[in-house]
Design a protein around this motif. Structure first.
Motif: not given
Length: 341
Positions: A261-284
């Protein structure tokens, strides 16, 4: 016939709610604390008499002004909102008239929040690839600020208003047939509906003088039953459970690895939530796009708004494979892949 995204535009209201303005109202919350927790600096806020359709019409007019399509060729309008102009008629019908779209055009409202854009792409793809339509205009527009009590710090720091317009078209059978959108993974758990809700105003619980009574909760947030309520901890728990499973399922269905996957664009909820998701999924980090600092959480508009910004910044190029994931109110969630044209 295969559907693809031809163009995306967005519209922001002129009103602003900055962290400085918020901190002036609530001195116990510093500018630094708000930005550190949410990642948001500015939220765009509609005027009192400015509605979701007003923003949506202006976003759609940008599509037509760009020259990629004329309004006479639109044969279906899909409108996603949770703040319609009226209970009835459908706001999409009003927008068809205001935009001067053909009377042969289909028009449909659908009520979904943070997953709404992905659902809308699924609907548009189905219309195009079953040859019910050739040019679909998908509009998302939300004015959540109208649901929020000014004294409710928990949600007022997060949400902003915005609209987007996405033009979807088809590539004919004489062209190389690729899958430009899809497959789709959907999910619903209505048991979580109570955790992000405006309790009154519909037929189940009409608004009354009693429902308008304001009260302060244990965290110092002020609201009435007529206002938006969010149980942030429950939403966070749901998200950390549902989103990774959805991504894994989508990758399994497509036979792809997360590294493809070249780019991940998630629902832009807030930084706290997205940071947790990115780290949990080990996305660069460089593959994980965030675009809410100057908008806030604009609900169904966050993903297309981010896609447009990523395109403008050169983060998405022709041929790139983009994963989009929406999740939130409902509970409702959805994910798909987009091959950028």
């Amino acid at each position: 016939m295969t559907a693809f995204i031809k163009a995306i535009e967005y519209e922001l209201p002129a009103g602003l709610l900055t962290n400085e303005m918020f901190a002036a109202e609530f001195p116990e919350w510093s500018v630094e604390k708000i930005e550190e927790k949410t990642g948001i600096s500015v939220r765009r806020i509609t005027e009192k008499n400015e509605c979701a359709s007003d923003l949506g019409v202006r976003a759609a007019e940008k599509i037509f002004s760009s020259g990629v399509c004329n309004r006479e060729s639109i044969d279906y309008l899909l409108f996603c909102t949770q703040s319609p102009d009226y209970f009835l008629p459908s706001t999409s019908c009003i927008m068809q008239d205001r935009l001067g779209l053909p009377k042969t055009c289909g028009a449909l409202d659908f009520n979904l929040g943070c997953s709404g854009y992905v659902y809308g792409l699924g609907l548009a793809k189905g219309l195009i690839e079953t040859e019910q339509a050739h040019n679909v205009l998908l509009i998302t527009s939300e004015t959540y600020s109208k649901h929020i009590h000014p004294g409710d710090k928990s949600v007022r720091t997060l949400f902003g208003d915005a609209a987007t317009a996405t033009l979807l078209q088809h590539k004919g059978t004489t062209e190389e047939l690729n899958t430009f959108i899809g497959p789709f993974i959907y999910g619903t758990d209505g048991s979580g509906g109570k955790n992000l809700i405006v309790p009154t105003g519909g037929m189940r619980a009409p608004r009354t003088a009693q429902s308008a009574h304001v009260a302060e909760d244990e965290h110092g947030n002020i609201r009435s039953q007529d206002n938006l309520y969010m149980n942030g901890s429950e939403i966070f728990t749901f998200t950390l459970d549902a989103v990774p499973k959805t991504i894994k399922q989508l990758l399994e269905v497509t036979g792809r690895d997360i590294a493809e996957i070249d780019l991940f664009v998630f629902h832009q909820a807030n930084k706290f939530m997205l940071d947790h998701l990115r780290k949990k999924m080990k996305i660069q980090k460089e593959k994980f796009y965030m675009s809410f600092k100057n908008y806030g959480n604009t609900v169904s508009s966050t993903i297309p708004l981010a896609l447009k910004d990523a395109q403008l910044e050169g983060k998405i190029n022709s041929g790139d494979l983009v994963m989009i994931v929406g999740f939130g109110v409902g509970y409702s969630w959805a994910a798909t892949l987009i091959r950028w044209v």
